[in-house]
Design an enzyme around this catalytic site. Structure first.
Site, short mmCIF file in Angstrom:
data_model
loop_
_atom_site.label_atom_id
_atom_site.label_comp_id
_atom_site.label_asym_id
_atom_site.label_seq_id
_atom_site.Cartn_x
_atom_site.Cartn_y
_atom_site.Cartn_z
N GLU A 128 -3.01 3.70 -7.61
CA GLU A 128 -1.93 4.67 -7.76
C GLU A 128 -1.22 4.56 -9.12
O GLU A 128 0.00 4.47 -9.18
CB GLU A 128 -0.91 4.51 -6.62
N HIS B 271 2.69 0.41 -10.41
CA HIS B 271 3.53 -0.35 -9.49
C HIS B 271 4.18 -1.53 -10.22
O HIS B 271 4.22 -2.65 -9.71
CB HIS B 271 2.72 -0.83 -8.29
N ASP C 127 5.66 -5.57 -7.04
CA ASP C 127 5.55 -4.12 -6.91
C ASP C 127 6.78 -3.50 -7.55
O ASP C 127 7.60 -4.21 -8.16
CB ASP C 127 5.43 -3.70 -5.44
#
Length: 754
Positions: free
Chosen positions: A333, A270, A197
């Site tokens: 995202e 990410h 991440d």
């Protein structure tokens, strides 16, 4: 005389202990979680000890027996001798593999002759041994008494998963193995290992060593909560990674417990930790640093050919390590700002007729999914990857609610349900936080237990695509194993029963009864757990005339609530809550749940501040958003102000709208102050209003302004916005809080008129 009395006391104590054991193992209280498909408990116990043996007819079950034996040795200090099966003998656990039994099924029988287990494949035998483990005494004894019981069992869903994020906070190999043990105990069969991440790259990739050497470490970490202002950071170098040998060790450990390890390599978003190590695979070229805070970062992988080669080389090593069929590729995202500004990205959009940046993400996902398919792997992605032109083999992990799962299954994709509303174990599980931080939200155990993974919107054929569900543990605020245990226990027990047990076997009263017994097992195994299941809550009702009525309740089905209203701690001698507490004065309620003489859980604390506006008639010109409207308009004048960290059910949320509330005081009264409670949380796009206005009226139609606050004044006050003015007489009070820009969130909790 002394000796006779002494022995009589011992005999009576032993009889009482046996009676208690029989009560514990009555059909409704057998402490097995998840509850088996069929259970028949009978009177009597069979005893295992160090002289007992285990026999089996299939060498493949020796690994399952070894796991069980290791547990026995750790807690009781001995191991069972293992023999080849030559027939049923006394004082023996007999384990038989049954090729005619469906996969993952098992039966378990305990009577005066011994323990007999039959299992489908290896997993069936293993699951039987986990059930046997839960029937053992929760204490250090030499003789292991097991109740006479007949059990037949099999799982409801084929995918029963738990997730662990090791990127935000790193957990050692030993800690990961203990986490896998928890999964094994409750018959989960998938461990979703979130390895990369923005805040850390945790897997060694030999072709790209800078990924763990640079991306595996950050120069500091956020202190406190993301919502705190100003944000503060420490300067401690933080990180870690797993070598490929350690990865193999964990996979082998999980395999012995019939758990598939599913790695997640995040892309295209990410990816900041990866770009800190190899900035050339971004759109701008960097430089970058591994993320020190939580949230979403704008810099993502640039979908150029060099990047795809980089990712495919990484996946080559990942696939060589992880033998399972699934590889999770993230997809959630992903900001598109860098792609919009990148000439190479825009050229690729034109070349491939992708229309826009959303099409570009689909192109990215399909490219990686197709590559994994060539390597006999199936890609899993978060529900953002769902697109009408998405590769049909991709599995959807639906986290933003039910919608992604419904859409994915309707299009023929296999789906794993993991909606944040029911499956995010990083959410608060109690209103009593003891100062501990969590990311936000509120997910009590009863909400998990009542969760149904198969949406009603799907027909029978579409429902077959729901493989199961998964609990997610994101670790932004979970930095050590003790807190990790507290966040998952006992919620993991509830999810286990949802995923394993038949619908008609699920009963919350039975579950809580078994869970109380199971707490002894957790203590014996030195596992930290939350006692939030005993929490007391309150509802506030409008009473007659000027009164409010406060209802105390608990979702735990047993016990009595004792309370005080003067701020002192409740005792057994305190009044029992048998009806609503009626008051027209401010009061401080303390309450505790008792079962017999034992206090269960913590003390409920809630202060109620009664003002002129409390429990009056209130109307709203603009409706709150349906997701943040649990208490309705009455929650704004119920005398109770939410404590931080905030819980969604205690606030009214307006999506782009203004608050426009009119309160009818019922008669002409003098007022000089209005306080409006608001929330600011930049990460959730919840902002303070840009202006607050107070108006008054004698007739409810013609209003005049008596006070206002501008944006600068509001920013100084932050939460409790106080508007003071010369004393005036009025019957109606109107409060308007204007949304910051007409499109973000405005959250309001209480309006207090004095």
């Amino acid at each position: 005389m002394y000796h006779k009395s002494y022995f009589l006391i011992i005999i009576l104590s032993m009889q009482l202990m046996v009676a208690n054991l029989y009560a514990q193992f009555s059909p409704g209280k057998i402490p097995v979680i998840p509850i088996p498909k069929k259970v028949n408990v009978q009177s009597g116990f069979f005893t295992l000890n160090s002289s007992s043996t285990i026999s089996c007819n299939n060498p493949e079950t020796l690994s399952d027996i070894e796991v069980f034996n290791a547990y026995i040795d750790k807690l009781y200090g001995f191991r069972f001798k293992i023999e080849k099966y030559t027939g049923v003998k006394k004082n023996q656990v007999v384990i038989l593999s049954d090729v005619n039994m469906p996969s993952d099924n098992y039966s378990l029988s305990v009577d005066s002759e011994g323990v007999r287990i039959a299992g489908g494949n290896g997993a069936g035998v293993f699951y039987a041994l986990q059930t046997l483990t839960l029937l053992l005494p929760a204490g250090k004894v030499n003789n292991l008494q097991i109740p006479f019981v007949e059990i037949e069992d099999n799982p409801r869903f084929s995918y029963r998963g738990m997730h662990l994020d090791v990127a935000r906070h790193f957990f050692s190999v030993a800690e990961v193995k203990r986490y896998i043990d928890y999964l094994a105990l409750y018959k989960f069969n998938a461990f979703h290992w979130h390895l990369t991440d923005d805040q850390g790259w945790r897997i060694e990739i030999k072709k790209y060593p800078k990924l763990h050497q640079i991306g595996g470490w950050r120069k500091g970490t956020l202190i406190g909560h993301k919502f705190d202002e100003p944000e503060q950071y420490d300067t401690i170098r933080y990180g870690g990674f797993y070598s490929q040998e350690e990865i193999k060790d964990v996979i082998q450990y999980a395999s012995k417990r019939h758990i598939e390890v599913i790695p997640e390599i995040e892309m295209p978003g990410h990816a900041l930790a990866a770009l800190a190590a190899y900035p050339e695979f971004s759109c701008t070229g960097g430089p970058f640093e591994t993320g020190k805070t939580w949230g979403v970062f704008q810099d993502v992988f640039c979908p150029k050919e060099e990047t795809f080669q980089f990712i495919e080389n990484i996946l080559d090593e990942v696939c060589s390590l992880f033998p399972g069929k699934y590889i999770h590729i993230g997809g959630d995202e992903c900001p598109k700002e860098r792609w919009k500004e990148c000439p190479q990205c825009q050229e690729l959009i034109r070349k491939e007729n992708l229309i826009d940046e959303n099409g570009l993400q689909r192109f990215f996902t399909n490219r990686i999914s197709d590559y994994l398919k060539k390597k006999n792997r199936i890609a899993i992605g978060w529900d953002e990857i769902l697109d009408e032109k998405l590769s049909s083999e991709a599995v959807i992990m639906s986290w933003r609610g039910y919608k992604g799962g419904i859409e994915g299954a309707s299009r023929g994709h296999d789906v794993i349900m993991t909606p944040y509303s029911h499956c995010y174990f990083d959410y608060y599980q109690s209103r009593f936080t003891d100062g501990k931080l969590a990311i936000g939200g509120y997910l009590p155990i009863d909400m998990i237990y009542r969760y149904e993974p198969v949406p009603d919107a799907l027909n029978a054929q579409q429902s077959k695509h729901i493989l199961g569900a998964q609990g997610n543990v994101w670790t932004e605020y979970i930095s050590n194993e003790e807190y990790l245990q507290e966040m998952i226990f006992p919620r993991i027990c509830a999810l286990a029963e949802v995923l394993w047990s038949p619908l008609d076997r699920r009963d919350y009263n039975s579950f809580t009864s078994r869970l109380q017994s199971h707490f002894k097992f957790l203590k014996f195994n030195k596992i930290n757990y939350s006692s939030a299941i005993y929490d007391i809550s309150s509802r506030i009702h409008k009473g007659v005339e000027k009164n409010i009525e406060i209802e105390l309740f608990t979702k735990f089905p047993r016990g009595q609530i004792h309370y005080t209203i003067d701020g002192t701690d409740p005792k057994l001698s305190s009044p029992v809550s048998s009806g609503n507490i009626v008051s027209d004065q401010s009061l401080s309620i303390r309450a505790a749940l008792y079962e017999g003489v034992q206090q269960l859980g913590g003390i409920f604390i809630r202060n109620f501040s009664v003002s002129i506006s409390t429990a009056k008639e209130i109307t709203l010109a603009n409706p709150p958003h349906e997701e943040y409207n649990k208490g309705g308009a009455f929650s704004l004048i119920d005398g109770s102000t939410s404590s931080l960290p905030w819980l969604p059910e205690e606030w009214l949320g307006f999506a782009g709208n203004d608050l426009d509330a009119t309160i009818n005081l019922g008669e002409l009264l003098r007022i000089s102050k209005v306080t409006v409670d608001v929330l600011k949380e930049n990460a959730g796009k919840i902002y303070l209003p840009k202006e607050v206005v107070v108006l008054i009226s004698d007739n409810g139609k013609d209003f005049i302004k008596v006070a206002s606050l501008n944006q600068a004044e509001i920013e100084k006050m932050k939460r409790a916005l106080r508007l003071q003015f010369p004393s005036v007489q009025t019957k109606w009070v109107k409060v308007i809080a204007k949304n910051s820009n007409g499109k973000d969130w405005l959250f309001v909790d209480e309006i207090k008129v004095e």
